[in-house]
Design an enzyme around this catalytic site. Structure first.
Site, PDB file in Angstrom:
ATOM      1  N   ASP A   1      -8.713  10.719  -0.684  1.00 23.17           N
ATOM      2  CA  ASP A   1      -7.849  11.173  -1.015  1.00 23.17           C
ATOM      3  C   ASP A   1      -6.559  10.511  -1.163  1.00 23.17           C
ATOM      4  O   ASP A   1      -5.980   8.774  -0.540  1.00 23.17           O
ATOM      5  CB  ASP A   1      -7.393  11.825   0.369  1.00 23.17           C
ATOM      6  CG  ASP A   1      -5.564  12.573   0.906  1.00 23.17           C
ATOM      7  OD1 ASP A   1      -5.207  13.644   0.424  1.00 23.17           O
ATOM      8  OD2 ASP A   1      -5.631  11.726   1.395  1.00 23.17           O
TER       9      ASP A   1
ATOM     10  N   THR B   5      -1.759  14.857  -4.168  1.00 19.42           N
ATOM     11  CA  THR B   5      -1.221  13.356  -4.358  1.00 19.42           C
ATOM     12  C   THR B   5      -1.978  12.823  -4.649  1.00 19.42           C
ATOM     13  O   THR B   5      -0.697  11.726  -5.789  1.00 19.42           O
ATOM     14  CB  THR B   5      -1.348  12.841  -2.542  1.00 19.42           C
ATOM     15  OG1 THR B   5      -2.902  12.977  -2.549  1.00 19.42           O
ATOM     16  CG2 THR B   5       0.004  13.642  -1.770  1.00 19.42           C
ATOM     17  N   THR B   6      -3.754  12.882  -5.504  1.00 19.17           N
ATOM     18  CA  THR B   6      -3.724  12.073  -6.812  1.00 19.17           C
ATOM     19  C   THR B   6      -2.581  12.278  -8.118  1.00 19.17           C
ATOM     20  O   THR B   6      -2.307  11.680  -8.945  1.00 19.17           O
ATOM     21  CB  THR B   6      -5.317  11.949  -6.549  1.00 19.17           C
ATOM     22  OG1 THR B   6      -5.474  12.087  -5.554  1.00 19.17           O
ATOM     23  CG2 THR B   6      -6.119  10.883  -7.943  1.00 19.17           C
TER      24      THR B   6
HETATM   25  P1  ADP Z   1      -5.245  15.645  -5.902  1.00 23.68           P
HETATM   26  O1  ADP Z   1      -5.033  15.480  -5.146  1.00 23.68           O
HETATM   27  O2  ADP Z   1      -4.289  15.478  -7.090  1.00 23.68           O
HETATM   28  O3  ADP Z   1      -5.349  17.018  -5.220  1.00 23.68           O
HETATM   29  P2  ADP Z   1      -8.220  15.389  -6.275  1.00 23.68           P
HETATM   30  O4  ADP Z   1      -9.279  15.152  -6.553  1.00 23.68           O
HETATM   31  O5  ADP Z   1      -8.200  17.179  -5.538  1.00 23.68           O
HETATM   32  O6  ADP Z   1      -6.506  15.869  -6.944  1.00 23.68           O
HETATM   33  O7  ADP Z   1      -8.222  16.708  -7.870  1.00 23.68           O
HETATM   34  C1  ADP Z   1      -7.407  18.147  -7.760  1.00 23.68           C
HETATM   35  C2  ADP Z   1      -7.895  18.664  -9.895  1.00 23.68           C
HETATM   36  O8  ADP Z   1      -8.889  18.759  -9.887  1.00 23.68           O
HETATM   37  C3  ADP Z   1      -6.939  19.689 -10.363  1.00 23.68           C
HETATM   38  O9  ADP Z   1      -6.790  19.124 -11.091  1.00 23.68           O
HETATM   39  C4  ADP Z   1      -7.619  20.590 -10.641  1.00 23.68           C
HETATM   40  O10 ADP Z   1      -7.368  21.840 -11.219  1.00 23.68           O
HETATM   41  C5  ADP Z   1      -8.939  19.735 -10.781  1.00 23.68           C
HETATM   42  N1  ADP Z   1     -10.032  20.731 -10.554  1.00 23.68           N
HETATM   43  C6  ADP Z   1     -10.584  20.648  -9.351  1.00 23.68           C
HETATM   44  N2  ADP Z   1     -11.867  21.445  -8.837  1.00 23.68           N
HETATM   45  C7  ADP Z   1     -11.906  21.387 -10.501  1.00 23.68           C
HETATM   46  C8  ADP Z   1     -13.626  22.170 -11.486  1.00 23.68           C
HETATM   47  N3  ADP Z   1     -14.635  22.683 -10.838  1.00 23.68           N
HETATM   48  N4  ADP Z   1     -13.027  22.527 -12.439  1.00 23.68           N
HETATM   49  C9  ADP Z   1     -11.965  21.433 -13.378  1.00 23.68           C
HETATM   50  N5  ADP Z   1     -10.435  20.786 -12.935  1.00 23.68           N
HETATM   51  C10 ADP Z   1     -11.430  21.391 -11.202  1.00 23.68           C
END
Ligand code: ADP
Ligand code: MG
Length: 511
Positions: free
Chosen positions: A55, A88-89
């Site tokens: 996170d 957040t990322t």
């Molecule tokens: P954040 O802290 O920004 O939420 P995450 O590690 O949760 O970071 O990643 C979120 C990103 O990953 C978003 O841009 C989301 O659309 C993308 N994402 C999540 N699951 C998938 C998937 N199965 N395929 C493609 N992109 C995905």
């Protein structure tokens, strides 16, 4: 990080350069965690305490930054977390990229004020376009999907079949702040429980008390349920044993009178914020009453709100109307747990939602609980705002393509800043591709082509490479994206502005 945490370490570089480097370095730290195939970070402090997390907000919170600019970016993560529970990322990566793009423009002689103005024009237009890309939520399946995407890349993802529907039930029942999550190591995550009533990490005073009560009538006291102690300095002397026995019996009788009084008012569940006399607890057990002592104030208030009970401050104040109600009070235990929990269901005012997360170890259960907490927030957001967008880079590439066209209509050097903003948005699909072992540039080009040919919802297929043409294959609430754009733009602008002030002071200092 050492060379960017203190600008004075390298006097040749300007404060401006250091500020930009801080923003970029912080984005670099979290970059590899983005997306379903992102990696985790292991954070270790000087005493050896470790936190393993994916996170962005947690990573930045746990990192020891000393440079003042870093606090601006940590602020982005905080805003993102408190307003939209996720993303957040992405927000931090976007901030770093906006700063990097600005740096390119500054080198080409564009003034920071113009860049800031151009960024704000681009932000407004991007948000307008985002509204057009948003889709209204039409069923619970989409909400479950939102919850699952929020758990992406975290330990909780392995249990999404159990946790996804749990998030939806919780989000539909109440605000995230009213969701109460308890953790018990022992048993598997699939054994986790949930109720619209209350689950309390509280043990009854006496093993003889009933384990199940249908029709709980609940009395709450914020005072002791004991006899008043003798005033300091008072000695009681007995001349014979009989008088001593009589005195002890009288005190016991007085305590039992308290118990009988409470029972006569109709209570069969008693909470005290302070002490309950052991003799009274024994009496309660024999009369089928469950009692809890030393209940903290917030717990007492939660029970009061949920069951409709009034907290009374002295025994004599207790009236029948003060009692709260719960259709079923039960002690839930499991041989794998170290202690049981109390569950109150069928309550008169189900304002909250309680979830008990179990897991093979304390670490797993806590990590799952943390992820669940965020996922519930995101699901609640989607449920309340009713708007979702396509994830997997789709929304960002759409906005970037739109901004590049729109830039032509923007006069002056601000046009360059609007284009730079569009380029910065593509850092999200580029990072998703990179973290999935794909080539960033060809992936983005393929995605652009799919969108340009009419498949607006096309996204990156991070598992197989190439483009996924399904609509809503990956979904997230619109607000997760919009808050990230807003807070990243604000932080990047601030960094550009603060930079000017620092330069002026350093120039003075060096004269
Ligand atoms: P954040 O802290 O920004 O939420 P995450 O590690 O949760 O970071 O990643 C979120 C990103 O990953 C978003 O841009 C989301 O659309 C993308 N994402 C999540 N699951 C998938 C998937 N199965 N395929 C493609 N992109 C995905
Ligand atoms: Mg996320």
């Amino acid at each position: 990080m050492a060379n960017i945490t203190d600008a004075s370490q390298n006097k040749v570089r300007t404060a401006e350069e250091v500020n930009f480097e801080v923003a970029r370095a912080m984005a670099n730290i979290v970059q590899s965690t983005l997306g379903p195939l992102g990696r985790d970070k292991m954070m270790v402090d000087s005493s050896g305490r470790t936190v393993i997390t994916n996170d962005g907000a947690t990573i930045l919170r746990e990192t020891n930054f000393t440079h003042p600019t870093a606090s601006l970016i940590v602020g982005v993560a905080r805003t993102q977390e408190s307003e939209s529970y996720d993303g957040t990322t992405s927000a931090i990566i976007l901030t770093g990229e906006l700063v990097q793009q600005a740096e390119g423009l500054i080198q080409r002689g564009v003034h920071t004020t113009l860049i800031e103005r151009g960024y704000n024009i681009a932000l407004k237009e991007a948000l307008k376009h985002l509204d057009k890309l948003a889709v209204e939520i039409s069923n619970d399946k989409q909400l479950v999907q939102v919850a699952e995407v929020a758990m992406t890349g975290k330990q909780a993802e392995a249990y999404k079949d159990t946790l996804g529907p749990l998030c939806v039930q919780a989000a539909k029942s109440t605000r995230p702040s009213n969701v109460n999550i308890l953790v018990r190591p022992g048993a598997s995550v699939e054994d986790s429980l949930a109720t619209t009533g209350l689950m309390l990490d509280k043990q009854m005073m006496n093993h003889g008390m009933p384990k199940v009560l249908k029709e709980g009538h609940i009395a709450l006291f914020d005072c002791d349920l004991t006899l008043p102690p003798h005033t300091a300095g008072v000695n009681v002397n007995f001349t014979d044993g009989e008088a001593a026995d009589l005195y002890a019996q009288k005190r016991k009788q007085d305590i039992l009178t308290i118990g009988q009084y409470i029972i006569d008012k109709g209570a069969n569940v008693v909470f005290s914020m302070k002490e309950i006399d052991p003799v009274l607890s024994e009496f309660f057990a024999r009369n089928g009453v469950i009692a809890f002592r030393r209940t903290n104030n917030s717990l007492l208030e939660k029970v009061a709100e949920t069951t409709g009970a009034m907290i009374v401050s002295s025994l004599g104040d207790l009236e029948k109307e003060d009692l709260g109600k719960s259709g079923m009070v039960e002690e839930v235990s499991n041989p794998a747990w170290d202690k049981p929990i109390m569950k109150f269901s069928d309550v008169s005012n189900p304002v909250g939602y309680s979830i008990l997360i179990t897991g093979p170890t304390e670490h797993v259960a806590s990590e799952v609980a943390r992820a669940l907490d965020d996922a519930i927030g995101v699901t609640w957001l989607a449920h309340n705002q009713k708007e979702i967008v396509n994830g997997g880079g789709s929304t960002h590439v759409n906005m970037a393509m739109h901004l590049k066209q729109f830039a032509n209509s923007v006069g002056g050097l601000e046009q360059l800043a609007v284009e730079a903003f569009a380029n910065a948005l593509e850092v999200i699909p580029a990072t998703l591709a990179q973290n999935s072992g794909l080539q960033p540039l060809p992936s983005i080009i393929a995605l652009r082509a799919a969108i340009a040919s009419g498949t607006t919802h096309a996204s990156l297929d991070v598992f197989n490479g190439g483009v996924c043409m399904d609509d809503l294959a990956v979904v997230e609430p619109k607000k997760v994206v919009s808050v990230a754009l807003e807070s990243a733009t604000t932080a990047a602008s601030q960094i550009l502005r603060i930079d000017n002030i620092i330069q002026a002071k350093e120039a003075e200092f060096m004269e």
